[in-house]
Motif scaffolding. Sequence first.
Motif, short mmCIF file in Angstrom:
data_model
loop_
_atom_site.label_atom_id
_atom_site.label_comp_id
_atom_site.label_asym_id
_atom_site.label_seq_id
_atom_site.Cartn_x
_atom_site.Cartn_y
_atom_site.Cartn_z
N ARG A 104 -10.12 -44.49 -22.82
CA ARG A 104 -8.78 -45.06 -22.90
C ARG A 104 -8.87 -46.35 -23.72
NH1 ARG A 104 -6.30 -47.97 -18.69
NH2 ARG A 104 -8.27 -47.70 -17.57
N LYS A 105 -7.91 -46.53 -24.62
CA LYS A 105 -8.01 -47.68 -25.51
C LYS A 105 -7.59 -48.97 -24.81
CE LYS A 105 -7.80 -45.96 -30.18
NZ LYS A 105 -6.96 -45.55 -31.29
N VAL A 106 -8.26 -50.05 -25.16
CA VAL A 106 -7.89 -51.37 -24.65
C VAL A 106 -6.70 -51.86 -25.48
CG1 VAL A 106 -8.64 -53.74 -24.31
CG2 VAL A 106 -10.25 -51.87 -23.98
N THR A 107 -5.64 -52.32 -24.80
CA THR A 107 -4.46 -52.72 -25.55
C THR A 107 -4.21 -54.23 -25.51
OG1 THR A 107 -3.23 -52.15 -23.57
CG2 THR A 107 -3.24 -50.53 -25.35
N THR A 108 -4.88 -54.91 -24.60
CA THR A 108 -4.71 -56.36 -24.59
C THR A 108 -6.05 -57.03 -24.82
OG1 THR A 108 -5.06 -56.42 -22.22
CG2 THR A 108 -2.78 -56.34 -22.95
N LYS A 109 -5.99 -58.25 -25.31
CA LYS A 109 -7.21 -58.98 -25.61
C LYS A 109 -8.03 -59.24 -24.35
CE LYS A 109 -6.71 -62.17 -29.51
NZ LYS A 109 -6.54 -63.62 -29.74
N ASN A 110 -7.35 -59.46 -23.25
CA ASN A 110 -8.03 -59.95 -22.06
C ASN A 110 -7.73 -59.05 -20.86
OD1 ASN A 110 -9.27 -61.47 -20.13
ND2 ASN A 110 -8.07 -63.34 -20.47
N PRO A 111 -8.32 -57.86 -20.84
CA PRO A 111 -7.91 -56.87 -19.84
C PRO A 111 -8.22 -57.29 -18.40
CG PRO A 111 -9.85 -56.13 -21.02
CD PRO A 111 -9.38 -57.35 -21.72
N ALA A 165 -27.75 -24.19 -14.64
CA ALA A 165 -26.38 -23.72 -14.84
C ALA A 165 -25.44 -24.35 -13.83
CB ALA A 165 -26.33 -22.20 -14.73
N ILE A 166 -25.90 -24.42 -12.57
CA ILE A 166 -25.07 -25.02 -11.52
C ILE A 166 -24.82 -26.49 -11.84
CG2 ILE A 166 -25.08 -25.77 -9.11
CD1 ILE A 166 -26.38 -23.16 -8.38
N LEU A 167 -25.89 -27.16 -12.26
CA LEU A 167 -25.77 -28.58 -12.61
C LEU A 167 -24.74 -28.78 -13.72
CD1 LEU A 167 -29.30 -30.22 -12.56
CD2 LEU A 167 -27.23 -31.01 -11.41
N ALA A 168 -24.87 -27.95 -14.76
CA ALA A 168 -23.95 -28.06 -15.90
C ALA A 168 -22.52 -27.85 -15.44
CB ALA A 168 -24.33 -27.04 -16.98
N LEU A 169 -22.35 -26.87 -14.55
CA LEU A 169 -21.01 -26.56 -14.04
C LEU A 169 -20.46 -27.75 -13.25
CD1 LEU A 169 -19.20 -24.02 -14.14
CD2 LEU A 169 -19.90 -23.59 -11.78
N ALA A 170 -21.32 -28.34 -12.41
CA ALA A 170 -20.91 -29.49 -11.61
C ALA A 170 -20.47 -30.64 -12.52
CB ALA A 170 -22.05 -29.94 -10.70
N PHE A 171 -21.24 -30.82 -13.57
CA PHE A 171 -20.89 -31.85 -14.54
C PHE A 171 -19.52 -31.60 -15.14
CE2 PHE A 171 -23.57 -35.22 -16.12
CZ PHE A 171 -24.68 -35.10 -15.30
N LEU A 172 -19.32 -30.35 -15.53
CA LEU A 172 -18.08 -29.99 -16.20
C LEU A 172 -16.89 -30.23 -15.28
CD1 LEU A 172 -17.80 -28.77 -19.06
CD2 LEU A 172 -17.24 -26.61 -17.94
N VAL A 173 -17.05 -29.81 -14.02
CA VAL A 173 -15.96 -29.96 -13.05
C VAL A 173 -15.67 -31.45 -12.84
CG1 VAL A 173 -15.34 -29.65 -10.63
CG2 VAL A 173 -16.40 -27.78 -11.89
N THR A 174 -16.73 -32.23 -12.61
CA THR A 174 -16.55 -33.67 -12.41
C THR A 174 -15.83 -34.28 -13.59
OG1 THR A 174 -18.73 -33.56 -11.42
CG2 THR A 174 -17.76 -35.74 -11.68
N PHE A 175 -16.27 -33.88 -14.78
CA PHE A 175 -15.70 -34.44 -15.99
C PHE A 175 -14.21 -34.10 -16.10
CE2 PHE A 175 -14.84 -33.49 -20.57
CZ PHE A 175 -14.62 -34.81 -20.94
N GLN A 176 -13.87 -32.84 -15.79
CA GLN A 176 -12.47 -32.43 -15.89
C GLN A 176 -11.61 -33.19 -14.89
OE1 GLN A 176 -11.14 -30.80 -18.23
NE2 GLN A 176 -13.04 -30.14 -19.22
N ILE A 177 -12.13 -33.34 -13.67
CA ILE A 177 -11.39 -34.09 -12.65
C ILE A 177 -11.20 -35.53 -13.11
CG2 ILE A 177 -11.52 -35.04 -10.30
CD1 ILE A 177 -12.98 -32.48 -9.50
N ALA A 178 -12.28 -36.11 -13.65
CA ALA A 178 -12.22 -37.50 -14.10
C ALA A 178 -11.18 -37.67 -15.19
CB ALA A 178 -13.59 -37.94 -14.60
N LYS A 179 -11.15 -36.69 -16.11
CA LYS A 179 -10.20 -36.78 -17.23
C LYS A 179 -8.77 -36.62 -16.71
CE LYS A 179 -10.37 -33.96 -20.79
NZ LYS A 179 -10.86 -33.15 -21.92
N ALA A 180 -8.61 -35.65 -15.82
CA ALA A 180 -7.27 -35.40 -15.27
C ALA A 180 -6.77 -36.63 -14.52
CB ALA A 180 -7.32 -34.20 -14.33
N SER A 181 -7.66 -37.25 -13.75
CA SER A 181 -7.21 -38.40 -12.97
C SER A 181 -6.77 -39.53 -13.88
CB SER A 181 -8.31 -38.87 -12.02
OG SER A 181 -9.36 -39.43 -12.75
#
Lengths: 606, 358
Positions: free
Chosen positions: A545-552, B8-24
Amino acid sequence: MSSESIHHGQQGVAAASSHDLHEEHHHHHGEESFISKYVFSQDHKMIAKQFLITGMIWAIIGGLFSVIFRLQLGYPEMTFPFLEDIFGKWAVGGRISNEFYYALVTMHGTILVFFVLTAGLSGTFANFLIPLQIGARDMASPFLNMLSYWFFFLASVIMFSSLFIQTGPAAGGWTIYPPLSALGQASEGSKLGMDFWLVSMAMFIVSSLLGGLNYISTILNMRTKGMTMTRMPLTIWAIFFTAVLGVLSFPVLLSGAILLLFDRNLGTSFYLSEIVVKGEILPNEGGSAILFQHLFWFLGHPEVYIILMPALGMVSEVMSVNSRKPIFGYLAMVGSLFAIAILAFLVWAHHMFVTGLNPFLGAFFVLLTLLIAVPSAIKVFNWLTTLWRGNLRFTPAMLFAIGFVSLFISGGLTGIFLGNSTLDIHLHDTYFVVAHFHIVMGVASFFGMFAGVYHWFPKMYGRYMNNTMAYIHFWVTLVGAYLIFWPMHYAGLAGMPRRYTDYSNWHSFNMFADMNRFISTVAMIVFAVQLLFVFNFFYSIWKGRKVTTKNPWGSNTLEWTTPIRPGHGNWPGEIPEVHRWPYDYGKDGRDYISQIEPIGEGESHH
Amino acid sequence: MSGYFILAILALAFLVTFQIAKASEYVSVLKGEEKTFQQNNRINAFLFIVFLVLGLIGAWWCNDLFFKKTLLAHPAASDHGEKIDKMLWLTLGVTGLVFFLTQILLFWFAFKYQYTEKRKAYYFAHSNKLELIWTVVPAIFLTLLVGLGLFYWFKITGDAPKDAQLVEITGKQFNWMMRYPGKDGVFGRKNYRLTDASNGNALGVDWEDGSSHDDLESTEMHLVVNKPVQLVINAQDVIHDVGLPHFRMKMDAVPGIPTTLWFTPKYTTAKMKEITGDKDFVYEIACDQMCGSGHYSMKGLIIVETQEEYDKWIATQKPQYLTVKAAQTEASPKVVADTLKTTAVPASAKPIAQNTQH
């Protein structure tokens, strides 16, 4: 403020503005080349990133080594055929050979102590923060700074190549005590691998000295107008003392290493005396194996503070910013750093209580060692008071800062056991020591480093790291660190020695097999989560996510007055002048007051 | 195959975590950053308290599980060991108190002072009184620990009693060799250049010295209960360490620099079997200094016995000098002691097997 520093400040500004003109001129004619921007860069920010990323690569290698040897410790009766596929003769039948085990342990220690927690931690944050936080365009000597990285790179290349030679890398423990490390007959790892280790370390010391001298001279001479020493953020104080320790102690290790190279290759007898190895009678007489230990620990002990102190500084800074409250007892924090730095030089022989050291001499080292607990206690109570009645924001950096304090307490208290020679007789070289230094120096410093990375990532790359991954990273690492190292204290209290490949033949120590299996399993999980951090780091460089302010973070220090992505030279215009200390948070009802804001008319005194 | 499966399980766990992180992250943009921040803050503050409570329970549970496996569960087997255990308990008490106090404060503060819009942080930059308190109080406790620690340290490292039994122990990759001074109570002179394991002189004793003629060599250490013993410690090749966990003693063995330690064993091996309730109990000597690839296997044995048992054992031992001489006269009658050449021998040679009775 002394007139001298005003003078320097103005000089800095004057020099800087002409530099700016030059810079603009330069940009007019097109971008810097790839080589000068990313490879042989003289910009302190780029050099910091080079140190950080090289350190991260080393951390993955060093961490992976520990996972491999934990396989042996946790599952001594099992075989892992894939290890033979990868390591060949070092893991015949899927079992790690003894030589390989000791090589892994040695390289794990060397890599993490020197390449990750010294170069990766100090190199990154000293380079990144000093000019930004004191208000300078760059280091005192950007060229030496660049050399410092490239000597580190050279040291890395040599150490890395030693992993591939036929007799393997050094295998005598990261402390490389002679005669074991001096005699090729005594161990496979003491053949060519040991020479590589010593030469690599010599290059590393050159890198560390070039860096350290630069940090010291920059901090002393290049602070912006108004930035008196007592207005510096605690990060800079910590880095300053770290650099002083490094400059004064690393040369001693260099001398120790060179004498060892002589003993190995030129037939001298600095460390060798009356030796019969594998039936062969050596001619060396009159040397002292203990001399090396003195030379080694004269660096080795300051070294643990070189590792820890930047973390102490960064945690103080991060904690104050995210408590929205000044750090409690700024001067006491500086004073305790100073006391730790002085004492760091006077305690080295507490590693040598059971070498036959004169007990009377040992008594002084007991006293001086336990004295360190006083400044450490001051720091802990000051951090607690900083949190007290704050308004805490749990950014990932803040989480790691709090975790750091917890680990610093846990690992620091066990130091009171080991520094007491009476108890050291019993606990020396047992798992109690392993637990102690991994918690206080290893994991705690890593926590300081993580706090730093999460906190300053927006300044480094103009983007944020992903919070969800950061939270997972923090909680798994904190819980994992305690699950791994807490039980080890019990093994230590059972007298279980460190650096054993296999305990099953020992009646006194074979009852911890279950515990070892548990620790190994947790270690693997924690390692996997570190990979998640690495992934988050690289992903966020491009996709964060990009930083948009100088002092986040709403922080007072100077680095947050620069543009979101500062160019070489840091401030596009003049370097701002500093009017106050960096910890005016929550003062007079205001959330924060930047260091560049002049003292107001009716402002209260703290 | 299972290796790939785990990967494979590890890679899958990574992928799931990453998707959740991105979604959040997207969700947080939708919900408003301020709101997400507050929510995350509450969760983390709560987790700190959870961590504290579970941590304390975990510490108790861990203690329950492992304490009985430590040496503290049974009395120390030497007089020095008793002092060390006392010191250990005192230090545990003091540091334990500090540990629980500071950890509880830390996580409690983290929870209690979590961000709310209502509170303003309290501007509190320093207080000389508070800082003085937490400089002086730790200093007092540390003075106590240093004082008592050094009192014991000097007792433990002080001179051995005059009547102490002498035993020499020499480490080499990867075993221990013992020598007893014999009836005269004096060890024969040594010269490392005379070391010749294949001819029965693994320790490099100078047979020219008459006091060496009654010296006994052994692979086990026999000690008399309640009789002080002083160990003279040597190493031949690299640094080793005589680690005696049950006696709480430890001392490096350094090539070229002899070291010593002394203690008084309090319980015979038989008695320790009773105390620990472990019928296989043995006193082990563990090498505690990294000494090469066989470090983990460098074990010695100590047998603590009554004076009568000891006398019986020592009577069966034959001085090494006599063994060597007998072997020499048998091999070539004309050659005398100067054949003790300094030739290299394979490490596998078993130099003192002749007089081992076991």
